[in-house]
Design an enzyme around this catalytic site. Structure first.
Site, PDB file in Angstrom:
ATOM      1  N   LEU A  89       0.825  -1.119   0.004  1.00  0.00           N
ATOM      2  CA  LEU A  89       0.052  -0.043  -0.007  1.00  0.00           C
ATOM      3  C   LEU A  89       0.865   1.194   0.106  1.00  0.00           C
ATOM      4  O   LEU A  89       0.602   2.193  -0.842  1.00  0.00           O
ATOM      5  CB  LEU A  89      -1.020  -0.093   1.253  1.00  0.00           C
TER       6      LEU A  89
ATOM      7  N   ARG B 143      -4.752  -2.753  22.332  1.00  0.00           N
ATOM      8  CA  ARG B 143      -4.303  -4.060  21.981  1.00  0.00           C
ATOM      9  C   ARG B 143      -3.205  -4.447  23.082  1.00  0.00           C
ATOM     10  O   ARG B 143      -3.186  -5.619  23.600  1.00  0.00           O
ATOM     11  CB  ARG B 143      -3.855  -4.146  20.733  1.00  0.00           C
TER      12      ARG B 143
ATOM     13  N   SER C 172      -2.876   1.744  10.524  1.00  0.00           N
ATOM     14  CA  SER C 172      -1.788   1.320   9.577  1.00  0.00           C
ATOM     15  C   SER C 172      -2.111   1.553   8.271  1.00  0.00           C
ATOM     16  O   SER C 172      -1.209   2.114   7.616  1.00  0.00           O
ATOM     17  CB  SER C 172      -1.452   0.011  10.173  1.00  0.00           C
TER      18      SER C 172
ATOM     19  N   SER D 231     -10.003 -10.774  13.504  1.00  0.00           N
ATOM     20  CA  SER D 231      -9.756  -9.155  13.445  1.00  0.00           C
ATOM     21  C   SER D 231     -10.675  -8.378  14.559  1.00  0.00           C
ATOM     22  O   SER D 231     -11.565  -8.888  15.073  1.00  0.00           O
ATOM     23  CB  SER D 231     -10.659  -8.971  12.117  1.00  0.00           C
TER      24      SER D 231
ATOM     25  N   HIS E 217      -0.943  -8.811  18.747  1.00  0.00           N
ATOM     26  CA  HIS E 217      -2.709  -8.677  18.855  1.00  0.00           C
ATOM     27  C   HIS E 217      -3.382  -9.735  19.574  1.00  0.00           C
ATOM     28  O   HIS E 217      -2.750 -10.755  19.554  1.00  0.00           O
ATOM     29  CB  HIS E 217      -3.056  -9.047  17.218  1.00  0.00           C
TER      30      HIS E 217
HETATM   31  C1  LIG Z   1      -3.617 -10.229   8.999  1.00  0.00           C
HETATM   32  C2  LIG Z   1      -3.545  -8.594   9.105  1.00  0.00           C
HETATM   33  C3  LIG Z   1      -4.705  -7.745   9.233  1.00  0.00           C
HETATM   34  C4  LIG Z   1      -4.517  -6.257   9.303  1.00  0.00           C
HETATM   35  N1  LIG Z   1      -5.465  -5.807   9.140  1.00  0.00           N
HETATM   36  C5  LIG Z   1      -5.251  -4.348   9.290  1.00  0.00           C
HETATM   37  C6  LIG Z   1      -6.395  -3.449   9.307  1.00  0.00           C
HETATM   38  O1  LIG Z   1      -7.617  -4.010   9.163  1.00  0.00           O
HETATM   39  N2  LIG Z   1      -6.415  -1.939   9.180  1.00  0.00           N
HETATM   40  C7  LIG Z   1      -4.984  -1.596   9.306  1.00  0.00           C
HETATM   41  O2  LIG Z   1      -4.704  -0.425   9.464  1.00  0.00           O
HETATM   42  N3  LIG Z   1      -3.996  -2.390   9.383  1.00  0.00           N
HETATM   43  C8  LIG Z   1      -3.969  -3.570   9.295  1.00  0.00           C
HETATM   44  N4  LIG Z   1      -2.777  -4.441   9.357  1.00  0.00           N
HETATM   45  C9  LIG Z   1      -1.488  -4.028   9.209  1.00  0.00           C
HETATM   46  C10 LIG Z   1      -1.231  -3.429   7.682  1.00  0.00           C
HETATM   47  O3  LIG Z   1      -1.875  -4.341   6.700  1.00  0.00           O
HETATM   48  C11 LIG Z   1       0.217  -3.202   7.362  1.00  0.00           C
HETATM   49  O4  LIG Z   1       0.680  -2.423   8.440  1.00  0.00           O
HETATM   50  C12 LIG Z   1      -0.013  -2.362   6.093  1.00  0.00           C
HETATM   51  O5  LIG Z   1      -0.517  -2.900   4.994  1.00  0.00           O
HETATM   52  C13 LIG Z   1       1.634  -2.229   5.606  1.00  0.00           C
HETATM   53  O6  LIG Z   1       1.832  -1.794   4.381  1.00  0.00           O
HETATM   54  P1  LIG Z   1       3.173  -1.449   3.642  1.00  0.00           P
HETATM   55  O7  LIG Z   1       3.068  -0.761   2.441  1.00  0.00           O
HETATM   56  O8  LIG Z   1       4.054  -0.786   4.639  1.00  0.00           O
HETATM   57  O9  LIG Z   1       3.733  -2.896   3.679  1.00  0.00           O
HETATM   58  P2  LIG Z   1       3.419  -4.260   3.067  1.00  0.00           P
HETATM   59  O10 LIG Z   1       1.897  -4.123   2.457  1.00  0.00           O
HETATM   60  O11 LIG Z   1       3.732  -5.433   3.539  1.00  0.00           O
HETATM   61  O12 LIG Z   1       4.184  -4.285   1.372  1.00  0.00           O
HETATM   62  C14 LIG Z   1       5.711  -4.465   1.525  1.00  0.00           C
HETATM   63  C15 LIG Z   1       6.107  -4.700   0.249  1.00  0.00           C
HETATM   64  O13 LIG Z   1       7.595  -4.900   0.198  1.00  0.00           O
HETATM   65  C16 LIG Z   1       7.938  -5.975  -0.383  1.00  0.00           C
HETATM   66  N5  LIG Z   1       9.432  -6.726   0.066  1.00  0.00           N
HETATM   67  C17 LIG Z   1       9.500  -6.854   1.472  1.00  0.00           C
HETATM   68  N6  LIG Z   1      10.697  -7.516   1.462  1.00  0.00           N
HETATM   69  C18 LIG Z   1      11.449  -6.870   0.542  1.00  0.00           C
HETATM   70  C19 LIG Z   1      12.825  -6.926   0.066  1.00  0.00           C
HETATM   71  N7  LIG Z   1      13.694  -7.397   0.679  1.00  0.00           N
HETATM   72  N8  LIG Z   1      13.183  -6.378  -1.126  1.00  0.00           N
HETATM   73  C20 LIG Z   1      12.087  -6.027  -2.022  1.00  0.00           C
HETATM   74  N9  LIG Z   1      10.603  -5.805  -1.699  1.00  0.00           N
HETATM   75  C21 LIG Z   1      10.398  -6.260  -0.280  1.00  0.00           C
HETATM   76  C22 LIG Z   1       6.706  -7.111  -0.330  1.00  0.00           C
HETATM   77  O14 LIG Z   1       6.911  -7.954  -1.467  1.00  0.00           O
HETATM   78  C23 LIG Z   1       5.520  -6.053  -0.475  1.00  0.00           C
HETATM   79  O15 LIG Z   1       5.502  -5.504  -2.022  1.00  0.00           O
HETATM   80  C24 LIG Z   1      -3.171  -5.884   9.280  1.00  0.00           C
HETATM   81  C25 LIG Z   1      -1.927  -6.639   8.914  1.00  0.00           C
HETATM   82  C26 LIG Z   1      -2.277  -8.100   9.146  1.00  0.00           C
HETATM   83  C27 LIG Z   1      -0.872  -8.973   9.282  1.00  0.00           C
END
Ligand SMILES: Cc1cc2nc3c(=O)[nH]c(=O)nc-3n(C[C@H](O)[C@H](O)[C@H](O)COP(=O)(O)OP(=O)(O)OC[C@H]3O[C@@H](n4cnc5c(N)ncnc54)[C@H](O)[C@@H]3O)c2cc1C
Length: 539
Positions: free
Chosen positions: A11, A279, A375, A244, A230
């Site tokens: 995201l 939490r 988040s 959730s 959690h």
């Molecule tokens: C089951 C679950 C439910 C959740 N529900 C909610 C919710 O309802 N509301 C809320 O606010 N938050 C929620 N969260 C938290 C939230 O989903 C995350 O914190 C947020 O989506 C993180 O987004 P991001 O873009 O930082 O990372 P991510 O979406 O994790 O994306 C990370 C990206 O980096 C890439 N990547 C990783 N390592 C490397 C590497 N070494 N080299 C290159 N690329 C790499 C991955 O492939 C991916 O494309 C939830 C989390 C979980 C686990």
């Protein structure tokens, strides 16, 4: 033309690339897997914005700061909460279909630690809907080369000289070779540190390696000791499945059995809203409960469960064989989210010039404990903020010569690819996870943390001399030494904070101590991990 490299296409990375493209800045979006498989897709509970008649960004900011143990920056949190309603409108304009009441108003859900209903959601698939809309938006810019995607690439290291980042060395897992990409700025968007802790609720793509390697390369980290458990997950052989918070938001009740009597311990201790305490509080109470804790949603009725908690029902059916309409769910707290990560300023710039960090890998806004639904919000907001700051970057017409460094890394890679060693890199990852789970559980003590530090130091001393098996991607092998450094930094941060605050609970220091009413920052220099405490808005 200005060019930004975005590492990670969840995201926060996607948002940043789209906003850069809107400003006419070209970006390359790299990740091992497509955005459709990023952890963001798993989010179901929802995303926060103060849009209810009885709510305001001020109240949202107050709840965020309070739940975070009052160490997050007041200004940054208040800017985040003020931007939230516009973020929801932007997502809707891109095609996200949030759930609505019959009269057309957005349905607002109450999650733990919030004083008002302010979480909007899209059925049981909030993250999926949002990512799908952003992928579609990004395609518009892919067509005109403003966004270029590179899949099958994993971060190896940053190309840094004299405190300035010029690009990144990537491991191309498809062609099994190193690839240097130069850019005017680099944005890290690689998510949390799940793999360090083994079985968590999150994606195994998020291992913390990028944060670890950048720390080794001189980037400053922050608030590492704050790891969110959690309260409600179920265990499966592969991972922990999240139940959730929406389940409690819709009225679900936690209890344990005293003989045949159900003890609603959260309500007994905190009153009517007890099940929806933040939490950290709920997880600790479950941890302290004298017997197995259950979550009951059966009394909410089939219709509500089907319409609003479909995903919870499916997870329980699929992974635990439980029909939630009839039976309570046995729940366990589990590692879920990392409040700590790369230290960034208000523009989301790290301590290294031209290097930015967004989303869960960056530490900002959440302080000592994150509120549910904040988040997804910070992932979008941080991506937007970094893109805005980057609209002023200057083009790096020339870059220093990194060829010596790159060929040394290629040699290490070739050595690993042709290795006939039987020492399993995956086994080593399991050992680190076991150790961290043991020392950094819901509660911590000096004795345990010191024991953890001694064990990590031993593993560090041998890890650089080991050549790992080539059965798995060499990425697993080369990621280990930096990940051990990160493990050491987390343990050191947890040891230094001699108080209890948010998700950091010390059995030996059970009270909050205002001496520590600050963010912790961790710097690595000449083999030393140095901790200091700073006011967040002054970073
Ligand atoms: C089951 C679950 C439910 C959740 N529900 C909610 C919710 O309802 N509301 C809320 O606010 N938050 C929620 N969260 C938290 C939230 O989903 C995350 O914190 C947020 O989506 C993180 O987004 P991001 O873009 O930082 O990372 P991510 O979406 O994790 O994306 C990370 C990206 O980096 C890439 N990547 C990783 N390592 C490397 C590497 N070494 N080299 C290159 N690329 C790499 C991955 O492939 C991916 O494309 C939830 C989390 C979980 C686990």
């Amino acid at each position: 033309m200005k060019h930004v490299l975005v590492v990670g296409s969840g995201l926060s990375g996607l948002t940043c690339a789209i906003k850069l493209a809107e400003n006419g800045i070209r970006s390359t979006l790299v990740s091992p897997y497509p955005s459709e498989r990023a952890q963001s897709v798993m989010a179901a509970g929802g995303i926060n914005a103060a849009i209810g008649a009885d709510d305001s960004p001020l109240l949202h900011a107050d709840d965020t700061l309070k739940s975070g143990g009052n160490i997050a920056g007041k200004d940054t949190v208040s800017e985040l909460c003020s931007a939230a309603p516009d973020i929801i409108r932007w997502l809707e304009a891109l095609g996200v279909v949030f759930s609505r009441e019959k009269d057309g108003d957005l349905i607002l859900r109450l999650l733990g630690g919030h004083s008002r209903k302010r979480t909007v959601y899209a059925g049981a698939a909030t993250g999926k809907q949002i990512i799908t809309a952003l992928i579609r938006e990004a395609r518009k810019y892919e067509c005109c080369d403003l966004i270029q995607r590179k899949l099958g690439r994993q971060f190896h290291s940053a190309l840094i000289k004299d405190g300035r980042c010029y690009g990144v060395l990537l491991y191309n897992d498809i062609e099994r070779k190193m690839e240097a990409v130069y850019a005017d700025a680099v944005v890290i968007a690689t998510g949390g540190q799940n793999v360090l802790f083994g079985k968590t609720t999150g994606s195994m793509q998020c291992d913390g390696y990028t944060v670890a390697k950048l720390y080794e390369q001189g980037a400053r980290l922050k608030n590492l000791e704050f790891i969110q458990y959690h309260p409600t997950t179920i265990e499966t052989p592969q991972k922990r499945m999240l139940i959730s918070e929406a389940a409690r938001g819709e009225g679900g009740r936690l209890y344990y059995l005293d003989g045949k009597r159900k003890v609603y311990f959260m309500e007994d201790k905190y009153g009517e809203r007890g099940n929806l305490m933040p939490r950290d509080v709920v997880s600790k109470c479950i941890y302290d409960a004298p017997s197995q804790v259950y979550l009951d949603i059966s009394f909410l009725g089939r219709n509500l469960i089907k319409n609003r908690l479909f995903e919870v029902a499916e997870v329980c059916r699929k992974y635990a064989g439980i029909n939630v309409n009839k039976k309570s769910i046995p729940v366990y707290p589990s590692v879920h989210f990392f409040m700590g990560g790369l230290a960034v300023d208000r523009d989301h710039k790290t301590s290294v010039d031209n290097l930015y960090a967004v989303g869960e890998c960056a530490s900002m806004y959440h302080g000592a404990n994150r509120l549910g639904g904040n988040s997804l919000l910070t992932a979008v907001y941080s991506g937007q903020t970094a893109a805005k700051a980057l609209s002023n970057i200057t083009e790096n017409k020339v870059h220093p010569d990194f060829s010596e460094y790159i060929s040394a890394q290629e040699q290490v890679l070739n050595c690993q690819l042709s290795s006939d060693s039987r020492f399993s890199a995956v086994y080593m990852r399991h050992e680190i996870a076991k150790l961290l789970n043991d020392c950094l559980g819901i509660t911590r003590t000096e004795e345990k943390l010191l024991e953890g530090i001694r064990s990590v130091d031993y593993l560090v001393s041998i890890s650089n001399k080991l050549v790992y098996d080539s059965d798995v991607s060499p990425y697993i092998g080369y990621s280990l030494p930096p990940m051990l450094l990160l493990a050491r930094a987390i343990l050191t941060s947890a040891l230094a904070r001699q108080e209890t605050r948010g998700a950091h609970l010390r059995d030996d220091y059970p009270e909050r101590d205002d001496k520590f009413a600050f963010c912790s920052v961790c710097d690595y220099n000449n083999g030393e991990h140095r901790i200091s405490y700073i006011e967040e808005d002054k970073l």
